[in-house]
Design a protein around this motif. Structure first.
Motif, PDB file in Angstrom:
ATOM      1  N   LEU A 185       0.648  -1.351  -0.013  1.00  0.00           N
ATOM      2  CA  LEU A 185       0.030  -0.064  -0.153  1.00  0.00           C
ATOM      3  C   LEU A 185       0.818   1.323  -0.141  1.00  0.00           C
ATOM      4  O   LEU A 185       0.402   2.396  -0.216  1.00  0.00           O
ATOM      5  CB  LEU A 185      -1.074   0.004   1.218  1.00  0.00           C
ATOM      6  N   ALA A 186       2.031   1.178   0.186  1.00  0.00           N
ATOM      7  CA  ALA A 186       2.874   2.158   0.414  1.00  0.00           C
ATOM      8  C   ALA A 186       2.949   3.176  -0.868  1.00  0.00           C
ATOM      9  O   ALA A 186       3.005   4.367  -1.095  1.00  0.00           O
ATOM     10  CB  ALA A 186       4.275   2.039   0.899  1.00  0.00           C
ATOM     11  N   ASN A 187       3.258   2.174  -2.149  1.00  0.00           N
ATOM     12  CA  ASN A 187       3.119   2.763  -3.487  1.00  0.00           C
ATOM     13  C   ASN A 187       2.109   3.474  -3.945  1.00  0.00           C
ATOM     14  O   ASN A 187       1.907   4.559  -4.389  1.00  0.00           O
ATOM     15  CB  ASN A 187       3.538   1.754  -4.407  1.00  0.00           C
ATOM     16  N   ASP A 188       0.692   2.804  -3.535  1.00  0.00           N
ATOM     17  CA  ASP A 188      -0.444   3.215  -3.662  1.00  0.00           C
ATOM     18  C   ASP A 188      -0.602   4.774  -2.961  1.00  0.00           C
ATOM     19  O   ASP A 188      -1.261   5.695  -3.561  1.00  0.00           O
ATOM     20  CB  ASP A 188      -1.664   2.541  -3.165  1.00  0.00           C
ATOM     21  N   LEU A 189      -0.114   4.975  -1.711  1.00  0.00           N
ATOM     22  CA  LEU A 189      -0.326   6.073  -0.967  1.00  0.00           C
ATOM     23  C   LEU A 189       0.648   7.128  -1.609  1.00  0.00           C
ATOM     24  O   LEU A 189       0.244   8.441  -1.557  1.00  0.00           O
ATOM     25  CB  LEU A 189       0.211   6.116   0.475  1.00  0.00           C
ATOM     26  N   GLU A 190       1.756   6.864  -2.415  1.00  0.00           N
ATOM     27  CA  GLU A 190       2.566   7.697  -3.020  1.00  0.00           C
ATOM     28  C   GLU A 190       1.821   8.399  -4.197  1.00  0.00           C
ATOM     29  O   GLU A 190       2.114   9.495  -4.384  1.00  0.00           O
ATOM     30  CB  GLU A 190       4.019   7.318  -3.252  1.00  0.00           C
ATOM     31  N   ILE A 191       1.002   7.583  -4.680  1.00  0.00           N
ATOM     32  CA  ILE A 191       0.082   7.843  -5.881  1.00  0.00           C
ATOM     33  C   ILE A 191      -0.924   8.978  -5.560  1.00  0.00           C
ATOM     34  O   ILE A 191      -0.991   9.893  -6.068  1.00  0.00           O
ATOM     35  CB  ILE A 191      -0.278   6.679  -6.875  1.00  0.00           C
ATOM     36  N   ASN A 201       3.320  20.518 -11.392  1.00  0.00           N
ATOM     37  CA  ASN A 201       4.780  20.196 -11.413  1.00  0.00           C
ATOM     38  C   ASN A 201       5.273  19.199 -10.473  1.00  0.00           C
ATOM     39  O   ASN A 201       5.946  18.376 -10.881  1.00  0.00           O
ATOM     40  CB  ASN A 201       5.693  21.801 -11.381  1.00  0.00           C
ATOM     41  N   GLN A 202       4.676  19.733  -9.175  1.00  0.00           N
ATOM     42  CA  GLN A 202       5.152  18.411  -8.105  1.00  0.00           C
ATOM     43  C   GLN A 202       4.584  17.178  -8.218  1.00  0.00           C
ATOM     44  O   GLN A 202       4.972  16.318  -8.152  1.00  0.00           O
ATOM     45  CB  GLN A 202       4.599  19.083  -6.690  1.00  0.00           C
ATOM     46  N   ALA A 203       2.969  17.383  -8.904  1.00  0.00           N
ATOM     47  CA  ALA A 203       2.453  16.210  -9.318  1.00  0.00           C
ATOM     48  C   ALA A 203       3.194  15.358 -10.407  1.00  0.00           C
ATOM     49  O   ALA A 203       3.394  13.969 -10.035  1.00  0.00           O
ATOM     50  CB  ALA A 203       1.100  16.316  -9.780  1.00  0.00           C
ATOM     51  N   VAL A 204       3.755  16.054 -11.424  1.00  0.00           N
ATOM     52  CA  VAL A 204       4.488  15.129 -12.260  1.00  0.00           C
ATOM     53  C   VAL A 204       5.804  14.730 -11.831  1.00  0.00           C
ATOM     54  O   VAL A 204       6.114  13.594 -12.272  1.00  0.00           O
ATOM     55  CB  VAL A 204       4.878  16.381 -13.295  1.00  0.00           C
ATOM     56  N   LEU A 240       4.944  11.526  -9.665  1.00  0.00           N
ATOM     57  CA  LEU A 240       4.849  10.383 -10.572  1.00  0.00           C
ATOM     58  C   LEU A 240       5.910   9.914 -11.242  1.00  0.00           C
ATOM     59  O   LEU A 240       6.108   8.804 -11.647  1.00  0.00           O
ATOM     60  CB  LEU A 240       3.860  10.877 -11.430  1.00  0.00           C
ATOM     61  N   LYS A 241       7.087  10.706 -11.828  1.00  0.00           N
ATOM     62  CA  LYS A 241       8.350  10.112 -12.435  1.00  0.00           C
ATOM     63  C   LYS A 241       9.020   9.535 -11.728  1.00  0.00           C
ATOM     64  O   LYS A 241      10.045   8.723 -12.106  1.00  0.00           O
ATOM     65  CB  LYS A 241       9.094  11.578 -12.813  1.00  0.00           C
ATOM     66  N   THR A 242       8.982   9.441 -10.237  1.00  0.00           N
ATOM     67  CA  THR A 242       9.730   8.733  -9.528  1.00  0.00           C
ATOM     68  C   THR A 242       9.376   7.250  -9.615  1.00  0.00           C
ATOM     69  O   THR A 242      10.217   6.436  -8.984  1.00  0.00           O
ATOM     70  CB  THR A 242       9.526   8.940  -8.012  1.00  0.00           C
ATOM     71  N   PHE A 243       8.284   7.043 -10.152  1.00  0.00           N
ATOM     72  CA  PHE A 243       7.745   5.491 -10.153  1.00  0.00           C
ATOM     73  C   PHE A 243       8.216   4.769 -11.513  1.00  0.00           C
ATOM     74  O   PHE A 243       8.070   3.629 -11.674  1.00  0.00           O
ATOM     75  CB  PHE A 243       6.240   5.569 -10.080  1.00  0.00           C
ATOM     76  N   GLU A 244       9.065   5.534 -12.375  1.00  0.00           N
ATOM     77  CA  GLU A 244       9.440   4.835 -13.696  1.00  0.00           C
ATOM     78  C   GLU A 244      10.364   3.937 -13.562  1.00  0.00           C
ATOM     79  O   GLU A 244      10.437   2.993 -14.500  1.00  0.00           O
ATOM     80  CB  GLU A 244      10.126   6.316 -14.554  1.00  0.00           C
ATOM     81  N   LYS A 245      11.084   3.684 -12.539  1.00  0.00           N
ATOM     82  CA  LYS A 245      11.946   2.706 -12.131  1.00  0.00           C
ATOM     83  C   LYS A 245      11.616   1.731 -11.113  1.00  0.00           C
ATOM     84  O   LYS A 245      12.220   0.780 -11.034  1.00  0.00           O
ATOM     85  CB  LYS A 245      13.350   3.206 -11.696  1.00  0.00           C
ATOM     86  N   LYS A 246      10.113   1.659 -10.951  1.00  0.00           N
ATOM     87  CA  LYS A 246       9.822   0.678 -10.031  1.00  0.00           C
ATOM     88  C   LYS A 246       9.038  -0.476 -10.808  1.00  0.00           C
ATOM     89  O   LYS A 246       9.081  -0.529 -11.828  1.00  0.00           O
ATOM     90  CB  LYS A 246       8.926   1.296  -8.907  1.00  0.00           C
ATOM     91  N   ALA A 284       2.445   6.194 -15.139  1.00  0.00           N
ATOM     92  CA  ALA A 284       2.535   6.511 -16.237  1.00  0.00           C
ATOM     93  C   ALA A 284       1.222   6.689 -16.944  1.00  0.00           C
ATOM     94  O   ALA A 284       1.106   7.937 -17.745  1.00  0.00           O
ATOM     95  CB  ALA A 284       3.018   5.529 -17.117  1.00  0.00           C
ATOM     96  N   THR A 285       0.189   6.215 -16.502  1.00  0.00           N
ATOM     97  CA  THR A 285      -1.012   6.456 -16.974  1.00  0.00           C
ATOM     98  C   THR A 285      -1.763   7.781 -16.493  1.00  0.00           C
ATOM     99  O   THR A 285      -2.248   8.754 -16.886  1.00  0.00           O
ATOM    100  CB  THR A 285      -2.183   5.488 -16.485  1.00  0.00           C
ATOM    101  N   ASN A 286      -1.185   8.205 -15.226  1.00  0.00           N
ATOM    102  CA  ASN A 286      -1.663   9.464 -14.579  1.00  0.00           C
ATOM    103  C   ASN A 286      -1.010  10.677 -15.363  1.00  0.00           C
ATOM    104  O   ASN A 286      -1.596  11.642 -15.412  1.00  0.00           O
ATOM    105  CB  ASN A 286      -1.379   9.536 -13.050  1.00  0.00           C
TER     106      ASN A 286
END
Length: 824
Positions: free
Chosen positions: A412-418, A431-434, A437-443, A452-454
């Motif tokens: 659930l930790a990743n979901d909470l970061e989303i 800008n902060q949202a982007v 979200l970009k921090t998840f590209e390597k997960k 990426a959908t968001n």
């Protein structure tokens, strides 16, 4: 030769062949007394033998051999034969007693093991139902049947029938009690039956929202000391007071029930305490609610109570207690097995079959539901307290994420970061949202696909379609079966007008998730753009079966039927839209347009007038209503509509000319003259205004007629000169550049037609308003076209994206931003 004997002539070689044993002589059996008696007694009794030694039944008759001698036969041991009769007494036949024979049969009795010689069995005695005992039993059975029928009716949802059956059971039970008393069986009253009747009646009253009657029935049970454990029903009474919002009484009865339940029933006490805490929350007494919930969490913790405890601490704004309660919530044991036990671990076919059988059974489904509920409570609690436990919501989210990573809910930790990124979006901090979200590209692929959908959705909202397309491709690469990613990809292709390719992406999304309504809606729009109206209609009819009250879907169906030239069906669907959104002005205007096309002016006027009432700034509606009043010779009523049009479009002279024309037609020439003068001051070069000024001044005999006539001639001459200059300029520019001129003219014409299509559609007849001496009243409102605008604005034709707004959903793929149409 010694042993050879020659036959003598007097010896008969064939003698003795005609002799036979008299035992086999059947002709004399009828007269044989011994044989007949043996047949009648089935060998049970034999007549006494006349031989010296007892023998068989044939001992009295010598047996003749083939040589003619007759010798009596006896047993080889000289003992009596089996079944023989000695001295007139029958020997017991123990060997055949099980077959029905008995040693007590006397001589001369017949063989009748089934007793058929006695005749048919006597008839059964008839049951006397007139006895008091039978009447009581019959009444008891009827009462039990009525209780069962009442419960069955309740389970099927027919609550009124259940109540009637319960009442009838009560009447029968009272009749049963009277019957017992009259019969002298008052000490045998069935208390369990009475309890069942009263309890069922009270429950049915409560189910039918007849709370006073239900309370009275429960009170009868509670006050009767003969009923054991009746005090527990005070919980039911407290529930009724809770529904009536009589919270103090609900608390009182919950506590009374709690006092009457022993500590052995721990589960029941915990549930009552939980109800008490909920009632305190409704009363706003959060401190008392916290006391109940804290006791439950210390005795028997559960996720629902933990969530309620967090809500209470959030209501009184205690930061540290919120953190403590959140830690208690994520440490609640669910009591379910690990999912690994449902994964086959060896090649044992029998064990794998067992695993397959229990993988989707009801117990596993219950475990999944419990886990999903716990995750929902935890995610909701984290999103609630994250902005409140620290100075900034980002810090609060980080604390919640770190806490989850050290618990059993690591995923659930990743979901909470989303959700943290979604919170940035709600605060317009894209800008902060982007960046988040970009921090998840390597997960891992699931989280990467969701992020990426968001991101694709965000760039789509910002009309950066290239970036939206790029991240849609990234989401599809991470998870090809993500329907939201496929919808976003289709949407980016849709805006590039490649409708065939967009339809393919939407169909693939539907293959992955057949319940994806966004994909089905966008597929219908794609077919509509491709002019495949029947397929589009099929899509929206399927969608209507899923979303019964969606105004968007019903509008699209109406629009498709209109395109298929079926106005009656279009009207039917628009009426359904009005039933859902009764105040939508554009739908009302469209209904007016369709009725006008069908020739029903009264209905058209009704819907146009309703549309004007809700939205008085629609030029199309104003124009139609004004023209309608002119046609019906109520010009003074049309003035208010054209005056409103002048306020909406003050630079359009035609509305002011229509106001002046209405004044003139209604006979108010002075007001008409003033209006024309006002128009002349604002638009001094308007030829139509000057012509009517000249005409009015001439009819009224005013001196200004000469001035206006001079101005009219001057303006007309200037207009002619201007037209000649334009004409000569076009002819001069045409020399040597005909092809270029034709191309330029074509593009200009197309540009002009594209920009002026709406204006031409709105006022097709307005161009024929008075020229020279033709009065304005010649304009026929029948030719005025009030065009339709989608009830939800131009975005109705824009495809939906796969992102969603439901941030409280458990499924991570459903956390993505908005399931409505894209805003313009």
């Amino acid at each position: 030769m010694e042993n050879v004997h020659l036959a003598l002539e007097e010896d008969d070689l064939y003698s003795g062949y005609n002799d036979y044993n008299p035992t086999f002589d059947s002709d004399a059996l009828e007269n044989d007394v011994g044989f007949q008696q043996a047949v009648r007694t089935s060998h049970g009794r034999r007549p006494p033998m006349t031989a010296k030694f007892p023998g068989t039944a044939i001992g009295a008759r010598p047996l003749a051999s083939s040589f003619g001698s007759r010798i009596p036969l006896t047993s080889s041991m000289g003992r009596p034969m089996t079944g023989a009769v000695q001295d007139g007494a029958a020997r017991p036949m123990t060997a055949v007693r099980a077959a029905g024979y008995t040693s007590s049969m006397t001589r001369g009795s017949t063989f009748d093991p089934l007793g058929q010689s006695k005749g048919p069995a006597p008839p059964l005695e008839t049951k006397n139902e007139d006895t008091p005992e039978e009447k009581i039993k019959s009444l008891e059975k009827k009462v039990n049947d009525l209780i069962e029928e009442s419960c069955m009716a309740q389970s099927m949802g027919t609550l009124l029938l259940a109540l009637e059956k319960a009442k009838e059971a009560g009447r029968k039970e009272r009749a049963l009690v009277r019957q017992r008393q009259q019969s002298g069986y008052a000490d045998q009253i069935n208390l369990d039956l009475t309890y069942s009747v009263l309890l069922n009646l009270a429950n049915q009253y409560a189910n039918n929202d007849m709370y006073p009657e239900a309370l009275n029935s429960y009170q009868v049970i509670v006050k009767n000391k003969m009923f054991n454990n009746a005090g527990r029903l005070k919980v039911n009474m407290a529930n009724i007071y809770f529904k009536q919002k009589n919270y103090p009484k609900a608390i009182k009865f919950y506590r009374m029930a709690l006092d009457q339940i022993s500590n052995a029933h721990k589960g029941m006490r915990i549930k009552i305490l939980q109800n008490i805490g909920v009632v305190f929350i409704r009363m706003g007494q959060y401190s008392d609610a916290i006391t109940s919930f804290e006791h439950i969490m210390s005795e028997s913790p559960n996720v629902k109570t933990g969530f309620n405890l967090i809500l209470c601490y959030y209501a009184i704004s205690v930061k540290e207690r919120m953190k403590t309660a959140f830690q208690k919530l994520i440490s609640v044991p669910l009591g379910i097995d690990d999912e690994d036990k449902y994964i086959p671990t060896n090649d044992d076919a029998s064990s794998n079959m067992v695993i397959e059988a229990i993988k989707n059974d009801k117990l596993h489904q219950m475990e999944r539901d419990l886990k999903a509920l716990a995750e929902k409570y935890i995610m909701t609690a984290a999103k609630l307290i994250a902005p409140a436990i620290e100075n900034s919501f980002a810090t609060g989210f980080d604390w919640c994420v770190d806490t989850l990573k050290s618990s059993q809910y690591v995923e659930l930790a990743n979901d909470l970061e989303i959700n943290k990124a979604i919170t940035y979006i709600r605060q317009k901090d894209f800008n902060q949202a982007v960046e988040t979200l970009k921090t998840f590209e390597k997960k891992d692929s699931r989280v990467k696909s969701a992020a990426a959908t968001n991101l694709s959705f965000l760039y789509f909202l910002e009309k950066d379609f290239d970036q939206a397309d790029r991240y849609a491709d990234l989401a599809m690469t991470a998870d090809r079966y993500n329907p939201a990613a496929l919808i976003n990809k289709g949407s980016t292709v849709f805006v590039k007008q490649d409708y065939e390719k967009a339809a393919e992406f939407y169909k693939e999304a539907l293959r992955n998730d057949s319940s994806c309504t966004e994909a089905l809606y966008n597929l219908g729009l794609s077919y509509k753009k491709l002019n495949r109206l029947e397929e589009a209609l099929d899509c929206f009819l399927k969608l209507h079966a899923i979303l019964r009250n969606s105004a968007q879907v019903m509008y699209q169906l109406a629009n498709l039927y209109e395109l298929l030239e079926d106005p009656q069906q279009a009207i039917e669907w628009l009426m359904q839209v009005i039933s859902v959104i009764p105040t939508d002005p554009q739908t009302l205007a469209k209904l007016g347009e369709l009725h006008d096309g069908e020739g029903d002016k009264s209905q058209a006027f009704h819907y146009y007038d309703e549309s004007f009432r809700y939205f008085p700034s629609n030029i199309d509606v104003i124009e139609w209503l004004g023209a309608y009043y002119i046609e019906t010779q109520f010009c003074e009523n049309a003035i208010q509509y054209f005056e409103r049009a002048t306020h909406i479009q003050p630079t359009q002279v035609k509305w002011q000319l229509m106001v002046a024309s209405c004044y003139r037609r209604s006979g108010n020439y002075q007001r008409a003259l003033e209006t024309y003068k006002d128009i002349h001051r604002k638009f001094p070069e308007n030829v139509e205004c000057l012509r009517f000024l000249v005409r009015l001044c001439t009819d009224m005999g005013l001196k200004e007629v000469q001035d206006y006539a001079t101005k009219l001639k001057k303006v007309e001459k200037m207009k002619e000169i201007r037209e000649q200059r334009v004409k000569s300029g076009r002819e001069g520019s045409a020399r040597g550049r005909r092809e270029g001129r034709e191309g330029s003219a074509g593009s200009a014409d197309s540009s002009h037609s594209g920009s002026s299509t709406r204006g031409e559609r709105l006022s097709a007849k307005m161009r024929s308003l008075p020229a020279s001496n033709e009065p304005y009243e010649a304009s026929s409102p029948k030719e005025l076209d009030a065009s339709y605008v989608d009830p939800l604005g131009p975005q109705m034709e824009r495809p939906k994206t796969g992102a969603k707004k439901r941030v409280e959903d458990d499924d991570f793929a459903d956390e993505e931003l908005g399931d409505d149409l894209l805003p313009e």
